[in-house]
Design an enzyme around this catalytic site. Structure first.
Site, PDB file in Angstrom:
ATOM      1  N   CYS A  43       0.824  -1.222   0.000  1.00 44.27           N
ATOM      2  CA  CYS A  43       0.000   0.000   0.000  1.00 44.27           C
ATOM      3  C   CYS A  43       0.856   1.271   0.000  1.00 44.27           C
ATOM      4  O   CYS A  43       1.437   1.598  -1.026  1.00 44.27           O
ATOM      5  CB  CYS A  43      -1.004  -0.036   1.152  1.00 44.27           C
ATOM      6  SG  CYS A  43      -2.376   1.105   0.866  1.00 44.27           S
TER       7      CYS A  43
ATOM      8  N   HIS B 280      -3.696  -5.099   0.462  1.00 46.25           N
ATOM      9  CA  HIS B 280      -3.228  -5.527   1.794  1.00 46.25           C
ATOM     10  C   HIS B 280      -3.382  -7.025   2.008  1.00 46.25           C
ATOM     11  O   HIS B 280      -4.429  -7.466   2.475  1.00 46.25           O
ATOM     12  CB  HIS B 280      -4.052  -4.831   2.876  1.00 46.25           C
ATOM     13  CG  HIS B 280      -3.725  -3.395   3.059  1.00 46.25           C
ATOM     14  ND1 HIS B 280      -2.747  -2.961   3.934  1.00 46.25           N
ATOM     15  CD2 HIS B 280      -4.245  -2.289   2.503  1.00 46.25           C
ATOM     16  CE1 HIS B 280      -2.676  -1.644   3.896  1.00 46.25           C
ATOM     17  NE2 HIS B 280      -3.573  -1.199   3.038  1.00 46.25           N
TER      18      HIS B 280
END
Ligand SMILES: *[C@@H]1O[C@H](CO)[C@@H](O)[C@H](O)[C@H]1NC(C)=O
Ligand SMILES: *[C@@H]1O[C@H](CO)[C@@H](O)[C@H](O)[C@H]1NC(C)=O
Ligand SMILES: *[C@@H]1O[C@H](CO)[C@@H](O)[C@H](O)[C@H]1NC(C)=O
Length: 334
Positions: free
Chosen positions: A148, A261
């Site tokens: 991320c 994620h």
């Protein structure tokens, strides 16, 4: 056979087994080095991963307001542990000397999600990223998994363009991953996935996204440095159908960057959009297993004592699920 001779046979059998057991126990290696010498030298089965902490307490000041506080969400730690490695926290604002010393103890590095795109944190990420590249250039296999914000900062670092990122709308959203071509399903993290799970990635929302920045495939491919460094594996549409790059693999380094994620599917419960199906959990586990399999190829052999002194087990995670901002547990450094 008479009952007496059966008893006798059983007894002699027992005596034989007992003598084998006692003679073998004498031969058991007591020195760990004996054990290590029998291990495949190209696969190090005691890998340690450095995770760089992020500014703040991970709970918007509810756990700590100290000006120098930083945190690691425990989900990243468990993600690494579940794949067979231990974690040394790389506290981002510690003196550079400490940073360098800790990096000498690890077999790979993980950059977490977060929000700090500039300032001392970005400077530290760039420094660690350069060390990752240098160690690989020097002949060590030294992997990095950037997740991320980690993806975004590595993109900035490689392009050397602080305005390279674009706006996307992908907050708290589970998404699909679209493979750019068939060959991409065979590369790095995706190599271990079954064909069925590869198929499901492009139909079921198994990848958790939470970002407002990113990069489009066009912008990545037209940037000379980025297109030479990274191969695009997957793309994903945001809430408005705008396409961003969601997974990349470096051509010449064991560097993988994911806009999504993998750790949340197994270890975070605070946001209802996080997928927790068996397929979603498998996705996380395959990514973790891939990353640690890369770390096992690292030639770093740190001293046991120094590793123990620096392991994250020297810190206690705090439960923040009930008061926090989405993380169930965080490690705090201050
Ligand atoms: C941090 O500051 C905020 C705002 O003043 C306050 O509400 C909060 O209780 C403080 N947190 C701690 C852990 O002291
Ligand atoms: C993936 O790799 C395997 C084994 O190397 C190969 O047989 C297969 O053709 C590859 N598939 C694609 C789509 O490239
Ligand atoms: C944060 O500040 C405190 C108090 O000044 C100090 O004791 C501590 O070592 C600092 N921690 C970090 C990680 O810089």
């Amino acid at each position: 056979m008479s009952p007496i001779s059966l008893v006798f046979q059983l007894l002699s059998c027992f005596i034989f087994l007992f003598s084998v057991a006692t003679s073998q126990s004498i031969l058991l290696p007591t020195d760990p080095l004996v054990h290590l010498s029998s291990v495949d030298p190209v696969s190090y089965n005691y890998p340690v991963i450095g995770i760089v902490s992020h500014p703040g307490d991970g709970a918007s000041g509810r756990l700590s307001n100290a000006t120098n506080v930083s945190y690691i969400a425990a989900s990243y730690v468990k993600f690494v542990e579940a794949a067979g490695a231990r974690v040394v926290p790389i506290v981002y604002n510690e003196p550079e000397e400490t940073l360098l010393e800790k990096l000498r103890l690890v077999n790979g590095v993980l950059f977490t999600g977060g929000s700090a795109k500039t300032g001392p944190y970005f400077e530290r990420i760039k420094k660690v990223f350069q060390i990752v590249l240098d160690r690989n250039d020097a002949g060590e296999h030294f992997p990095l998994l950037a997740i991320c914000l980690g993806f975004e900062l590595v993109t900035k670092a490689v392009s050397k363009d602080n305005n390279i990122l674009e706006r996307f709308s992908a907050q708290n959203q589970a998404s699909i991953l679209q493979f750019v071509d068939n060959a991409a399903t065979n590369i790095s993290i995706f190599q271990r996935f079954s064909p069925q799970l590869i198929e499901k990635l492009s139909t079921d929302c198994l990848a958790m996204q939470n970002h407002v920045s990113g990069i489009s495939p066009q912008r990545l491919q037209t940037n000379d440095a980025l297109s030479k460094f990274f191969r695009i594996l997957t793309t994903t549409p945001d809430k408005n159908g705008k396409i961003y790059v969601s997974s990349v693999q470096a051509y010449n380094y064991p560097v993988t960057a994911l806009q999504w994620h993998p750790e949340k599917n197994v270890f975070e419960w605070g946001v209802s959009a996080i997928p927790h199906s068996e397929d979603a959990v498998l996705v996380s586990q395959y990514v973790g297993n891939y990353f640690i399999s890369e770390a096992r190829k690292s030639s770093t052999r740190p001293s046991t004592k120094k590793v123990l002194d620096n392991l994250i087990y020297n810190y206690a995670p705090r439960f923040s699920g009930a008061i926090g901002r989405g993380f169930d547990e965080v490690y705090i450094f201050q």
